[in-house]
Design a protein around this motif. Structure first.
Motif, PDB file in Angstrom:
ATOM      1  N   ALA A 197       4.351   5.475  -5.596  1.00  0.00           N
ATOM      2  CA  ALA A 197       4.327   5.435  -7.057  1.00  0.00           C
ATOM      3  C   ALA A 197       3.302   6.422  -7.613  1.00  0.00           C
ATOM      4  CB  ALA A 197       4.017   4.014  -7.543  1.00  0.00           C
ATOM      5  N   LYS A 198       2.152   6.506  -6.992  1.00  0.00           N
ATOM      6  CA  LYS A 198       1.112   7.435  -7.440  1.00  0.00           C
ATOM      7  C   LYS A 198       1.584   8.879  -7.288  1.00  0.00           C
ATOM      8  CE  LYS A 198      -3.771   8.509  -6.830  1.00  0.00           C
ATOM      9  NZ  LYS A 198      -5.000   8.182  -6.099  1.00  0.00           N
ATOM     10  N   GLN A 199       2.226   9.163  -6.160  1.00  0.00           N
ATOM     11  CA  GLN A 199       2.734  10.510  -5.914  1.00  0.00           C
ATOM     12  C   GLN A 199       3.810  10.865  -6.947  1.00  0.00           C
ATOM     13  OE1 GLN A 199       4.481  11.016  -2.062  1.00  0.00           O
ATOM     14  NE2 GLN A 199       4.857  13.191  -2.336  1.00  0.00           N
ATOM     15  N   GLN A 200       4.709   9.928  -7.224  1.00  0.00           N
ATOM     16  CA  GLN A 200       5.763  10.180  -8.206  1.00  0.00           C
ATOM     17  C   GLN A 200       5.184  10.386  -9.603  1.00  0.00           C
ATOM     18  OE1 GLN A 200       8.456   6.885  -7.690  1.00  0.00           O
ATOM     19  NE2 GLN A 200       9.618   7.948  -6.085  1.00  0.00           N
ATOM     20  N   GLU A 201       4.147   9.626  -9.929  1.00  0.00           N
ATOM     21  CA  GLU A 201       3.496   9.791 -11.231  1.00  0.00           C
ATOM     22  C   GLU A 201       2.856  11.173 -11.340  1.00  0.00           C
ATOM     23  OE1 GLU A 201      -0.034   7.757 -13.932  1.00  0.00           O
ATOM     24  OE2 GLU A 201       0.804   6.654 -12.240  1.00  0.00           O
ATOM     25  N   GLN A 202       2.203  11.616 -10.281  1.00  0.00           N
ATOM     26  CA  GLN A 202       1.583  12.939 -10.285  1.00  0.00           C
ATOM     27  C   GLN A 202       2.645  14.034 -10.417  1.00  0.00           C
ATOM     28  OE1 GLN A 202      -0.631  12.823  -6.620  1.00  0.00           O
ATOM     29  NE2 GLN A 202      -2.425  11.902  -7.579  1.00  0.00           N
ATOM     30  N   GLU A 203       3.769  13.854  -9.735  1.00  0.00           N
ATOM     31  CA  GLU A 203       4.860  14.822  -9.829  1.00  0.00           C
ATOM     32  C   GLU A 203       5.439  14.845 -11.244  1.00  0.00           C
ATOM     33  OE1 GLU A 203       7.554  13.660  -6.718  1.00  0.00           O
ATOM     34  OE2 GLU A 203       6.224  14.422  -5.143  1.00  0.00           O
ATOM     35  N   ARG A 204       5.564  13.655 -11.865  1.00  0.00           N
ATOM     36  CA  ARG A 204       6.067  13.566 -13.231  1.00  0.00           C
ATOM     37  C   ARG A 204       5.132  14.280 -14.204  1.00  0.00           C
ATOM     38  NH1 ARG A 204       5.954   8.173 -14.310  1.00  0.00           N
ATOM     39  NH2 ARG A 204       7.358   7.904 -12.573  1.00  0.00           N
ATOM     40  N   TRP A 205       3.822  14.074 -14.038  1.00  0.00           N
ATOM     41  CA  TRP A 205       2.840  14.748 -14.894  1.00  0.00           C
ATOM     42  C   TRP A 205       2.935  16.258 -14.726  1.00  0.00           C
ATOM     43  CZ3 TRP A 205      -0.288  13.136 -18.741  1.00  0.00           C
ATOM     44  CH2 TRP A 205      -0.462  11.768 -18.902  1.00  0.00           C
ATOM     45  N   ALA A 206       3.074  16.691 -13.467  1.00  0.00           N
ATOM     46  CA  ALA A 206       3.181  18.130 -13.214  1.00  0.00           C
ATOM     47  C   ALA A 206       4.451  18.690 -13.839  1.00  0.00           C
ATOM     48  CB  ALA A 206       3.162  18.395 -11.709  1.00  0.00           C
ATOM     49  N   TRP A 207       5.565  17.956 -13.740  1.00  0.00           N
ATOM     50  CA  TRP A 207       6.828  18.399 -14.322  1.00  0.00           C
ATOM     51  C   TRP A 207       6.703  18.474 -15.843  1.00  0.00           C
ATOM     52  CZ3 TRP A 207      10.611  16.950 -17.719  1.00  0.00           C
ATOM     53  CH2 TRP A 207      11.829  17.645 -17.638  1.00  0.00           C
ATOM     54  N   THR A 220       0.834  -1.202   0.000  1.00  0.00           N
ATOM     55  CA  THR A 220       0.000   0.000   0.000  1.00  0.00           C
ATOM     56  C   THR A 220       0.867   1.249   0.000  1.00  0.00           C
ATOM     57  OG1 THR A 220      -1.806  -1.138   1.117  1.00  0.00           O
ATOM     58  CG2 THR A 220      -1.783   1.265   1.274  1.00  0.00           C
ATOM     59  N   ARG A 221       1.902   1.250   0.832  1.00  0.00           N
ATOM     60  CA  ARG A 221       2.809   2.406   0.904  1.00  0.00           C
ATOM     61  C   ARG A 221       3.544   2.594  -0.419  1.00  0.00           C
ATOM     62  NH1 ARG A 221       3.637   7.197   1.457  1.00  0.00           N
ATOM     63  NH2 ARG A 221       5.674   7.862   2.145  1.00  0.00           N
ATOM     64  N   LEU A 222       4.021   1.513  -1.037  1.00  0.00           N
ATOM     65  CA  LEU A 222       4.697   1.620  -2.329  1.00  0.00           C
ATOM     66  C   LEU A 222       3.762   2.152  -3.412  1.00  0.00           C
ATOM     67  CD1 LEU A 222       6.856  -1.636  -2.358  1.00  0.00           C
ATOM     68  CD2 LEU A 222       7.682   0.727  -2.260  1.00  0.00           C
ATOM     69  N   GLU A 223       2.508   1.708  -3.395  1.00  0.00           N
ATOM     70  CA  GLU A 223       1.530   2.206  -4.367  1.00  0.00           C
ATOM     71  C   GLU A 223       1.296   3.698  -4.175  1.00  0.00           C
ATOM     72  OE1 GLU A 223      -1.675  -0.479  -3.502  1.00  0.00           O
ATOM     73  OE2 GLU A 223      -1.102  -1.852  -5.103  1.00  0.00           O
ATOM     74  N   GLU A 224       1.238   4.140  -2.913  1.00  0.00           N
ATOM     75  CA  GLU A 224       1.070   5.569  -2.627  1.00  0.00           C
ATOM     76  C   GLU A 224       2.261   6.366  -3.157  1.00  0.00           C
ATOM     77  OE1 GLU A 224       0.635   5.612   1.613  1.00  0.00           O
ATOM     78  OE2 GLU A 224      -1.461   4.970   1.543  1.00  0.00           O
TER      79      GLU A 224
END
Length: 134
Positions: free
Chosen positions: A119-129, A113-117
């Motif tokens: 990964a989701k946060q990193q994906e959102q940061e990548r999209w924002a970047w 669950t923590r790893l999924e959280e």
């Protein structure tokens, strides 16, 4: 678990009865008040707050007792591993293995669950970047 003096003797009795009774009718009878009186008290914010506080406190005490008993139960199972009875040893070993497996699965679920959280946060940061640099 002390209920303060804001409440009458009947209200204090009702609060205690609510904690140990299966329903409001039984709690009212135990406290020596009418069901409608108890229901009216349960509509009062101060009474509701005190009931919730006592419920949380009671729940925490019960949880502590269960957790303490679990440690003792594991100790008993470990002692049974040295029993003369092969059946007792087998049951204890089986139970300990089952408990160990459940603990490991729960730990892995929490980690996943923590790893999924993350990964989701990193994906959102990548999209924002990508959006800023497009």
């Amino acid at each position: 678990m002390s209920t303060d003096e804001r409440f009458s003797r009947g209200q204090r009795a009702a609060l205690t009865a609510l904690l140990v009774s299966p329903n409001q009718r039984t709690a009212a009878e135990s406290a020596g008040v009418g069901v409608s009186t108890l229901r009216r008290w349960l509509q009062q914010p101060d009474f509701q707050d005190e009931y919730r506080r006592l419920s949380r406190e009671t729940h925490q005490q019960a949880l502590s007792a269960v957790l303490s008993a679990q440690q003792e139960a594991v100790t008993v199972l470990v002692r049974l591993l040295a029993s003369r009875s092969q059946d007792a040893r087998l049951r204890a070993a089986s139970k300990l293995l089952d408990l160990g497996h459940r603990i490991a699965v729960e730990d892995m679920d929490q980690r996943l669950t923590r790893l999924e959280e993350i990964a989701k946060q990193q994906e959102q940061e990548r999209w924002a970047w990508d959006a800023r640099h497009a």
